[in-house]
Design a protein around this motif. Structure first.
Motif, PDB file in Angstrom:
ATOM      1  N   ALA A 146     -35.741  89.374  54.152  1.00 27.09           N
ATOM      2  CA  ALA A 146     -36.596  88.772  52.865  1.00 27.09           C
ATOM      3  C   ALA A 146     -37.883  89.374  52.235  1.00 27.09           C
ATOM      4  O   ALA A 146     -38.648  89.819  51.030  1.00 27.09           O
ATOM      5  N   GLY A 147     -38.859  89.609  52.815  1.00 25.78           N
ATOM      6  CA  GLY A 147     -40.566  90.321  53.311  1.00 25.78           C
ATOM      7  C   GLY A 147     -39.938  91.698  52.020  1.00 25.78           C
ATOM      8  O   GLY A 147     -40.828  91.983  51.554  1.00 25.78           O
ATOM      9  N   GLU A 170     -40.088  94.942  47.321  1.00 28.19           N
ATOM     10  CA  GLU A 170     -39.100  95.533  46.934  1.00 28.19           C
ATOM     11  C   GLU A 170     -39.475  95.119  45.429  1.00 28.19           C
ATOM     12  O   GLU A 170     -39.691  95.471  43.862  1.00 28.19           O
ATOM     13  N   LEU A 171     -39.724  93.106  45.259  1.00 27.90           N
ATOM     14  CA  LEU A 171     -39.837  92.829  43.989  1.00 27.90           C
ATOM     15  C   LEU A 171     -40.942  92.769  43.730  1.00 27.90           C
ATOM     16  O   LEU A 171     -41.683  92.697  42.120  1.00 27.90           O
ATOM     17  N   LYS A 172     -41.860  93.193  44.194  1.00 30.25           N
ATOM     18  CA  LYS A 172     -43.391  93.327  44.014  1.00 30.25           C
ATOM     19  C   LYS A 172     -44.204  91.726  43.956  1.00 30.25           C
ATOM     20  O   LYS A 172     -44.575  91.695  43.756  1.00 30.25           O
ATOM     21  N   LYS A 173     -43.190  91.180  44.914  1.00 29.99           N
ATOM     22  CA  LYS A 173     -43.913  90.105  45.372  1.00 29.99           C
ATOM     23  C   LYS A 173     -44.669  89.171  46.743  1.00 29.99           C
ATOM     24  O   LYS A 173     -44.011  88.957  47.665  1.00 29.99           O
ATOM     25  N   LEU A 214     -32.135  87.946  49.232  1.00 30.76           N
ATOM     26  CA  LEU A 214     -33.156  86.742  49.111  1.00 30.76           C
ATOM     27  C   LEU A 214     -32.410  85.251  49.038  1.00 30.76           C
ATOM     28  O   LEU A 214     -32.350  84.586  49.820  1.00 30.76           O
ATOM     29  N   ALA A 215     -31.468  85.631  48.359  1.00 30.80           N
ATOM     30  CA  ALA A 215     -30.411  84.535  48.057  1.00 30.80           C
ATOM     31  C   ALA A 215     -29.357  84.365  49.422  1.00 30.80           C
ATOM     32  O   ALA A 215     -29.432  82.928  50.493  1.00 30.80           O
TER      33      ALA A 215
END
Lengths: 252, 200
Positions: free
Chosen positions: A163-164, A169-172, A147-148
């Motif tokens: 990014a998606g 994976e980060l559950k966002k 993401l960074a």
């Protein structure tokens, strides 16, 4: 009167993309004509608004009539069945009902997401240095670094897709959906299909993660109907009965 | 029940923007979103008729915004529709001076995901008034103007639809009808004031 007719002619031609440059010039130079012109534009707006209102009202009435017909009892023939047949039917109903009840009680969009989610395997390594770094982070499952990296990289469909995936994976899930929709929207605008199939599939999976089977189902159906879709085989193996059951359950 | 084609948000927006079978898209909006939106209006003091009217107005606003390219995909269509419906109902309650429900509705809005609909609300009343003026024109004028400016029919096609002798008669009639409509618009103080401000 003549001037008004000329304005209307200009209006009609402008709506077809053929307005006259002379009249355009007059509209710039003459405030009175510009004022009349604005009234004419407003009149067309009003007509289009009223037209849309009628169209929506007509569809609404159709929809209401369909709804009324759907709930109207149709009556029917009461069939006679023997007592034994009725017993067997009752047992079958109980067994099937028990199984169905268990399935109904345990199934959800989230359970389908758990069942069908699998990570995306990134197998490309082309591109600029910054892309290489993002890919490296992706392979290392360092989602925050992905993401960074995307934040500072030149934005394109691949960056949005990765990014998606990192968000997923980060559950966002909301962020993931936003990135996948961005890929689809960009392709819709440009007519390209760069990361289109991937974005569609993982968009549907993200909706399942958010317990929004109503959003996921149409996308999955579209993929299932398209044999050339990258994820067709995967989606074809999904249980659409389960998906519809969840849809029913979540609409309650 | 006849089911409209299924759409993702992106597909639905494209169908409306490009007017690909707009009827099907409208039916889909009703099938998917009318019931939850109506329940919301009824929960905040509306009757079934209110809910019906509010949702119809919501759908018109939504299509208008999408067609004019002003819909930003910052929220899902459902979120957008609920936000619009909520605001329409909020304004209606204000008109009816039912402050109790209005406050509850305001409180509800604070907890919900909200779409940015400020641009849509600002001209809602104006658009309502404009539609009302078209209805004041009378059926023959309304028909001819709608066929030309909404259905995009040619003069020749209008002759086939309406009992006029030839294209010239239709053209003259359209001219008079448009003149009547602009006359009504000029006579509407709210709208006339806005035009004056634009052309100042």
């Amino acid at each position: 009167m003549e001037q008004y007719q000329a304005l209307i002619d200009h209006l009609d031609k402008s709506l077809q993309g053929e307005g006259s440059p002379e009249m355009e010039q007059m509209l710039v130079n003459d405030p009175e004509i510009a004022r009349e012109w604005n009234y004419l534009l407003l009149a067309v707006d009003a007509i289009q608004e009223a037209g849309l209102e009628e169209q929506v009202a007509t569809i609404k009435n159709d929809w209401k009539a369909q709804q009324a017909a759907a709930v109207k009892p149709t009556g029917g023939i009461v069939r006679r069945i023997s007592r034994n047949m009725a017993k067997i039917a009752a047992i079958l109903v109980l067994v099937a009902g028990g199984a169905a009840f268990y399935k109904y009680a345990t199934i959800s969009s989230g359970s389908l997401y758990d069942k069908y989610y699998s990570s995306y395997e990134l197998n490309t390594s082309r591109g600029a240095a910054e892309e290489g770094a993002i890919e490296k982070a992706y392979h290392a499952k360092d989602w925050k670094a992905v993401l960074a990296g995307v934040n500072t990289a030149k934005r394109d469909n691949k960056m949005d897709f990765l990014a998606g995936m990192a968000d997923l994976e980060l559950k966002k899930y909301n962020d993931a959906i936003e990135h996948f929709e961005q890929v689809i929207a960009v392709n819709a605008q440009s007519g390209s299909d760069y990361f289109q199939d991937e974005a569609q599939y993982y968009l549907a999976i993200s909706w399942l993660a958010k317990d929004k089977v109503n959003e996921a189902l149409p996308i999955l159906e579209k993929i299932r109907a398209n044999k050339d879709h990258l994820f067709h085989d995967k989606v074809a193996k999904m249980s659409f009965f389960d998906l519809r059951l969840v849809q029913y359950k979540e609409s309650k | 029940m006849k089911v409209a084609g299924k759409y993702s948000d992106v597909e639905l927006l494209a169908a409306i923007r490009e007017e690909q079978d707009l009827n099907k898209a409208i039916l889909y909006l009703y099938q998917q979103y009318a019931v939850p939106t109506s329940s919301f209006i009824i929960q905040y003091g509306g009757s079934e008729q209110d809910a019906d009217d509010v949702f119809q107005e919501t759908v018109i606003s939504f299509i208008d915004v999408v067609k004019k390219g002003r819909y930003r995909m910052e929220a899902s269509i459902k979120t957008f529709l609920v936000s619009v419906a909520r605001n329409i109902w909020f304004n209606e309650l204000k008109k009816r001076e039912r402050s109790g429900y209005r406050e509850k509705l305001f409180e509800h809005g604070r907890d919900q995901q909200e779409a940015d609909i400020s641009f849509q609300i600002s001209d809602l009343e104006k658009r309502r008034q404009l539609r009302e003026l078209v209805h004041q024109l009378g059926e023959p004028c309304k028909k001819i103007l709608m066929l030309y400016y909404y259905e995009n029919l040619s003069m020749k096609e209008i002759v086939d639809h309406l009992p006029y002798e030839n294209e010239q008669v239709v053209r003259n009639k359209k001219y008079k009808c448009l003149q009547s409509l602009t006359g009504l618009i000029k006579g509407n103080p709210v709208i006339a004031r806005q035009i004056s401000e634009i052309t100042k």
